[in-house]
Write an enzyme that holds these catalytic residues in place. Structure first.
Site, short mmCIF file in Angstrom:
data_model
loop_
_atom_site.label_atom_id
_atom_site.label_comp_id
_atom_site.label_asym_id
_atom_site.label_seq_id
_atom_site.Cartn_x
_atom_site.Cartn_y
_atom_site.Cartn_z
CG HIS A 53 -37.43 16.30 -45.75
ND1 HIS A 53 -36.71 15.18 -46.11
CD2 HIS A 53 -38.73 15.90 -45.70
CE1 HIS A 53 -37.53 14.15 -46.28
NE2 HIS A 53 -38.76 14.57 -46.05
CD GLU A 55 -32.11 17.87 -44.30
OE1 GLU A 55 -31.51 16.80 -44.11
OE2 GLU A 55 -33.36 17.97 -44.23
CB ALA A 159 -53.28 5.78 -12.96
#
Length: 351
Positions: A53, A55, A159
């Site tokens: 992670h 941290e 589209a």
């Protein structure tokens, strides 16, 4: 307490977090910086699902670990407090005696939700929560939607021409052939969008008429899971969708089967296919999905209010007649011009 410095360091967290965009789902995007006397001494971000992670990476990047005892850790999402594929980040923060943690927003995941904050409080860490909170939630809107609504984040995409058509008038000779409405630059953008989402859904008629591959060929990232619904079996060898080159899910009323990368999943309720499909995708940790047509499919999701945002690609051409595109009577929140074409972005105000 408000501080311009706090916002600047949190902005850096968000910029770092963005780098994991195509690779961390179903985890959230997280960035982290460690600041000592107004200077960044370490930083990191969650780069890939299952890996360390943000941290942990930020703490590892600090050369002089003694400085951590006099530093502030900034992170855009509440640090985790449970054992998953990696150890809890809160334990690492305590282990290195970091005295202050500044958090952008709390984590909505029930495994974490405020538990990480409570753990740090009990250990005597000074906390500030809610710095750039809206931006910290928005960067992980898919993650928050998935846990709050118990379904994937839904993006409608189609589209259309300047005169509002999404397809030409087709005859049997024109089956199995796509008709491009937009330019090459928009084709690249569409592939970038695919790389950012967990899955992409299209209807059986679109598979037959356009023979889409629904992969990413023009940018880096992971292919989305291809998804469709079939009322009855079709000749799969004639269509790229069934080529078994990437994970594919086929919802259907006739069989349950897994063969290589293709999974057939039974749908029981013909009257509520969309809801049942989303429930099963939630169970499989599918965090986001692009609904790419065709018209009937898009309109079913619109009528059921099962969408979070729409992206309408408008090509600089006319079909004069053909299949009319769906219609949304909601003001766009953004219009992006890309050469002669444009993209209209609409958020669902009711979700």
């Amino acid at each position: 307490m408000y501080s311009k410095d706090n916002e600047e360091f949190m902005q850096r967290c968000l910029k770092l977090a963005q780098q994991g965009q195509n690779y961390v789902a179903p985890n959230p995007m997280v960035g982290c910086v460690i600041v000592n006397n107004g200077r960044i001494i370490g930083e990191g971000y969650h780069a890939k699902y299952g890996e360390e992670h943000a941290e942990a990476k930020a703490i590892q990047s600090v050369k002089n670990k003694e400085l951590l005892k006099e530093s502030t850790l900034y992170v855009n999402l509440e640090p985790c407090c449970h054992y998953g594929k990696t150890p809890p980040c809160v334990e690492l923060i305590i282990q290195h005696q970091i005295p202050e943690v500044i958090i952008g927003t709390t984590d909505i995941n029930p495994k974490v939700s405020c538990k990480g904050i409570q753990y740090l409080k009990e250990k005597g860490v000074n906390l500030q929560i809610g710095i750039l909170e809206e931006a910290c939630k928005n960067i992980n809107i898919r993650f928050f939607t998935f846990h709050r609504k118990k379904r994937p984040y839904i993006i409608l995409k189609w589209a259309e021409t300047l005169d509002g058509f999404m397809d030409i008038d087709r005859n049997l000779k024109e089956k199995n052939k796509g008709y491009w409405i937009t330019n090459e630059a928009l084709k690249l953008k569409v592939h970038q969008w695919r790389a950012q989402e967990s899955a992409i859904f299209t209807g059986a008629n679109t598979i037959i008429n356009d023979n889409p591959q629904l992969n990413i060929r023009y940018c880096a990232g992971n292919n989305p899971i291809r998804i469709t619904f079939l009322k009855s079996p079709i000749a799969t060898k004639a269509h790229s969708f069934f080529d078994n080159t990437q994970k594919t899910i086929i919802f259907n009323p006739f069989k349950e089967e897994i063969k290589d990368k293709t999974e057939y999943i039974l749908i029981k309720d013909d009257n509520n296919i969309e809801k049942e499909m989303l429930e099963k995708l939630y169970e499989r940790n599918c965090q986001s999905i692009i609904i790419e047509g065709g018209k009937k499919t898009l309109e079913k999701f619109i009528e059921a209010e099962l969408w979070d945002e729409a992206r309408i690609l408008v090509g600089n051409k006319f079909f004069v007649n053909g299949l009319k595109a769906p219609s949304l009577s909601i003001m766009p929140h953004k219009i992006e011009q890309i050469n002669e074409d444009k993209v209209i972005y609409i958020k669902n105000p009711l979700v």
